[in-house]
Design a protein around this motif. Structure first.
Motif, PDB file in Angstrom:
ATOM      1  N   ALA A 228       0.819  -1.211   0.000  1.00  0.00           N
ATOM      2  CA  ALA A 228       0.000   0.000   0.000  1.00  0.00           C
ATOM      3  C   ALA A 228       0.857   1.266   0.000  1.00  0.00           C
ATOM      4  N   PHE A 229       2.062   1.177   0.539  1.00  0.00           N
ATOM      5  CA  PHE A 229       2.957   2.330   0.658  1.00  0.00           C
ATOM      6  C   PHE A 229       3.675   2.677  -0.647  1.00  0.00           C
ATOM      7  N   LEU A 230       3.979   1.683  -1.460  1.00  0.00           N
ATOM      8  CA  LEU A 230       4.810   1.887  -2.651  1.00  0.00           C
ATOM      9  C   LEU A 230       4.255   2.911  -3.655  1.00  0.00           C
ATOM     10  N   PRO A 231       2.943   2.929  -3.939  1.00  0.00           N
ATOM     11  CA  PRO A 231       2.457   3.920  -4.918  1.00  0.00           C
ATOM     12  C   PRO A 231       2.766   5.366  -4.550  1.00  0.00           C
ATOM     13  N   ILE A 232       2.636   5.735  -3.285  1.00  0.00           N
ATOM     14  CA  ILE A 232       2.888   7.124  -2.881  1.00  0.00           C
ATOM     15  C   ILE A 232       4.364   7.459  -2.993  1.00  0.00           C
ATOM     16  N   VAL A 233       5.240   6.456  -2.853  1.00  0.00           N
ATOM     17  CA  VAL A 233       6.682   6.693  -3.017  1.00  0.00           C
ATOM     18  C   VAL A 233       6.971   7.128  -4.444  1.00  0.00           C
ATOM     19  N   VAL A 234       6.417   6.386  -5.393  1.00  0.00           N
ATOM     20  CA  VAL A 234       6.654   6.692  -6.809  1.00  0.00           C
ATOM     21  C   VAL A 234       6.054   8.051  -7.181  1.00  0.00           C
ATOM     22  N   ILE A 235       4.788   8.248  -6.835  1.00  0.00           N
ATOM     23  CA  ILE A 235       4.104   9.502  -7.176  1.00  0.00           C
ATOM     24  C   ILE A 235       4.746  10.689  -6.452  1.00  0.00           C
ATOM     25  N   GLY A 236       5.100  10.494  -5.201  1.00  0.00           N
ATOM     26  CA  GLY A 236       5.701  11.572  -4.423  1.00  0.00           C
ATOM     27  C   GLY A 236       7.031  12.033  -4.996  1.00  0.00           C
ATOM     28  N   LEU A 237       7.870  11.082  -5.418  1.00  0.00           N
ATOM     29  CA  LEU A 237       9.167  11.439  -6.002  1.00  0.00           C
ATOM     30  C   LEU A 237       9.002  12.148  -7.348  1.00  0.00           C
ATOM     31  N   LEU A 238       8.029  11.710  -8.119  1.00  0.00           N
ATOM     32  CA  LEU A 238       7.811  12.301  -9.441  1.00  0.00           C
ATOM     33  C   LEU A 238       7.247  13.717  -9.361  1.00  0.00           C
ATOM     34  N   LEU A 239       6.417  13.969  -8.346  1.00  0.00           N
ATOM     35  CA  LEU A 239       5.695  15.245  -8.282  1.00  0.00           C
ATOM     36  C   LEU A 239       6.116  16.124  -7.110  1.00  0.00           C
ATOM     37  N   LYS A 240       7.292  15.876  -6.515  1.00  0.00           N
ATOM     38  CA  LYS A 240       7.723  16.591  -5.308  1.00  0.00           C
ATOM     39  C   LYS A 240       7.694  18.105  -5.485  1.00  0.00           C
ATOM     40  N   LYS A 241       8.232  18.624  -6.581  1.00  0.00           N
ATOM     41  CA  LYS A 241       8.302  20.078  -6.779  1.00  0.00           C
ATOM     42  C   LYS A 241       6.910  20.689  -6.884  1.00  0.00           C
ATOM     43  N   HIS A 242       6.013  19.994  -7.582  1.00  0.00           N
ATOM     44  CA  HIS A 242       4.647  20.499  -7.738  1.00  0.00           C
ATOM     45  C   HIS A 242       3.908  20.473  -6.401  1.00  0.00           C
ATOM     46  N   ILE A 243       4.164  19.442  -5.602  1.00  0.00           N
ATOM     47  CA  ILE A 243       3.528  19.327  -4.290  1.00  0.00           C
ATOM     48  C   ILE A 243       3.954  20.487  -3.404  1.00  0.00           C
ATOM     49  N   ASP A 244       5.249  20.817  -3.410  1.00  0.00           N
ATOM     50  CA  ASP A 244       5.764  21.911  -2.586  1.00  0.00           C
ATOM     51  C   ASP A 244       5.103  23.238  -2.956  1.00  0.00           C
ATOM     52  N   GLN A 245       4.849  23.447  -4.237  1.00  0.00           N
ATOM     53  CA  GLN A 245       4.194  24.679  -4.674  1.00  0.00           C
ATOM     54  C   GLN A 245       2.751  24.731  -4.178  1.00  0.00           C
ATOM     55  N   LEU A 246       2.067  23.591  -4.236  1.00  0.00           N
ATOM     56  CA  LEU A 246       0.672  23.550  -3.795  1.00  0.00           C
ATOM     57  C   LEU A 246       0.541  23.782  -2.292  1.00  0.00           C
ATOM     58  N   LEU A 247       1.606  23.438  -1.540  1.00  0.00           N
ATOM     59  CA  LEU A 247       1.566  23.607  -0.088  1.00  0.00           C
ATOM     60  C   LEU A 247       1.449  25.068   0.328  1.00  0.00           C
ATOM     61  N   GLU A 248       1.687  25.992  -0.611  1.00  0.00           N
ATOM     62  CA  GLU A 248       1.594  27.413  -0.298  1.00  0.00           C
ATOM     63  C   GLU A 248       0.276  28.020  -0.778  1.00  0.00           C
ATOM     64  N   SER A 249      -0.622  27.193  -1.308  1.00  0.00           N
ATOM     65  CA  SER A 249      -1.853  27.711  -1.906  1.00  0.00           C
ATOM     66  C   SER A 249      -3.058  27.481  -1.006  1.00  0.00           C
ATOM     67  N   VAL A 250      -3.553  28.553  -0.388  1.00  0.00           N
ATOM     68  CA  VAL A 250      -4.751  28.461   0.434  1.00  0.00           C
ATOM     69  C   VAL A 250      -5.974  28.201  -0.443  1.00  0.00           C
ATOM     70  N   ALA A 251      -5.978  28.727  -1.667  1.00  0.00           N
ATOM     71  CA  ALA A 251      -7.095  28.519  -2.585  1.00  0.00           C
ATOM     72  C   ALA A 251      -7.258  27.036  -2.922  1.00  0.00           C
ATOM     73  N   THR A 252      -6.141  26.354  -3.142  1.00  0.00           N
ATOM     74  CA  THR A 252      -6.190  24.919  -3.428  1.00  0.00           C
ATOM     75  C   THR A 252      -6.769  24.157  -2.245  1.00  0.00           C
TER      76      THR A 252
END
Length: 276
Positions: A78-102
Motif C-alpha cells: 500500500a505504501f509503494l504507490p505514494i513513493v513513486v508519485i511523491g518522487l515524481l511530483l515533489k516540486k509540484h507538491i511543494d508549490q501547492l503547499l503554499e496555496s490556500v485557494a487549493t
C-alpha cells in the motif's frame, strides 16, 4: 516561529492528522492566520511534527504490530504507490503547499464526497459468507495505496483518501480507518525523512555543518511540536474510531464544506490569506 505558534500548529496537527479533514490543509490555513513566514524551517516543521502524531498509532495499536509478517507486506504494498508519485511530483507538491485557494477547493470537494459516502458504502458491508471485511488482501492494499496518492494535493486529506479506498474494498468503517492509521506510519516517516534530507542538503551547500543544522530554538520547537502532536493525536484516534463506527463520515463532510466554502468566499472578497 514563536513557541505559541508552534504549540498551536502542533495541536491542530494532533487533532486533524487522523480525521478526514486534511491536517496539512488545516496547518496551512493556521499558518496563514497566525502570520507565520514561509521559510525552509517552517515548511520542515509542518512535516516533521507529523512524526509525533503517527507515533500515537504505535502506542494505541501496539498489539497489532505483532501480527503475521503478511501485515507488514500489505503495508509495504500500500505504501509503494505514494513513493513513486511523491518522487515524481515533489516540486509540484511543494508549490501547492503554499496555496490556500487549493486547500479551500479541495476541502469543499472532499466534503461533498464524505457527505454521501455512507450511502454508497453502508456500515458492515459483508463479504461472501456474511462476515464483515476487517483485513485487506494484497490486491485491496494496493488499491488503498493508490487512493492515498490522491492526497498529494493539499486539502484532500490522506486519511480521507485511504479510508474511502478501504470502503471501496468493502472494509468496515473501523477497519478502513485503522488501516489508514497504519499506512500513515511508513508514509509520513518517509515524507519527514525526505524533507530532513533535503533540508540537510540545502544547508550543506551553504557550508553549514550537521552539528549546526538547527539552532537551539529550532530544536526546542521541533521537540515541543512532536510531543504536543503525539498527546493530542492519542486522544483524537480513540474518539474518531468510536465516532465513525457509530455515526459515519457525514459530520466531517459538512465541516469540510463549511470551512472550504468560507475560505473560498474570503479569497473571493479579496481577504488576503496567503502565507506571508
Amino acid at each position: 516561529m514563536t513557541y505559541w505558534q508552534a504549540l498551536l500548529l502542533a495541536i491542530v496537527e494532533g487533532i486533524t492528522e487522523f480525521l478526514p479533514v486534511s491536517s496539512t490543509g488545516h496547518m496551512i490555513i493556521s499558518s496563514a492566520l497566525l502570520g507565520i513566514p514561509v521559510t525552509t524551517f517552517t515548511k520542515l516543521y509542518l512535516v516533521v511534527i507529523q512524526l509525533g502524531a503517527i507515533l500515537s498509532v504505535l502506542v494505541v495499536y501496539w498489539r497489532r504490530f505483532f501480527q503475521s509478517f503478511d501485515f507488514y507486506l500489505k503495508l509495504l504494498v500500500a505504501f509503494l504507490p505514494i513513493v513513486v508519485i511523491g518522487l515524481l511530483l515533489k516540486k509540484h507538491i511543494d508549490q501547492l503547499l503554499e496555496s490556500v485557494a487549493t486547500v479551500g477547493a479541495m476541502l469543499l470537494l472532499g466534503g461533498v464526497v464524505l457527505i454521501f459516502i455512507d450511502r454508497l458504502f453502508p456500515q458492515q458491508k459483508p463479504q461472501e459468507g456474511g462476515h464483515p471485511v476487517t483485513t485487506p488482501s494484497f490486491r485491496e492494499a494496493l488499491i488503498i495505496g493508490l487512493f492515498q496518492c490522491i492526497a498529494i494535493v493539499p486539502g484532500i486529506s490522506r486519511s480521507a483518501a485511504t479510508i474511502i479506498g478501504g470502503l471501496t474494498q468493502k472494509l468496515t468503517r473501523q477497519a478502513a480507518a485503522e488501516f489508514a492509521f497504519f499506512l500513515a506510519m511508513p508514509t509520513m516517516t518517509a515524507a519527514a525523512a525526505k524533507d530532513l534530507y533535503d533540508y540537510y542538503k540545502e544547508a550543506h551547500a551553504k557550508g553549514i555543518e550537521l552539528s549546526n543544522l538547527f539552532s537551539g530554538h529550532e530544536i526546542k520547537l521541533l521537540l515541543l511540536g512532536n510531543v504536543v502532536a503525539f498527546v493530542v493525536a492519542l486522544l483524537a484516534i480513540r474518539l474518531f474510531v468510536g465516532f465513525v463506527s457509530k455515526y459515519g463520515f457525514r459530520a466531517f463532510g459538512i465541516y469540510r464544506v463549511i470551512v472550504g466554502g468560507l475560505l473560498l468566499l474570503m479569497l473571493g472578497f479579496g481577504i488576503d490569506l496567503k502565507l506571508v
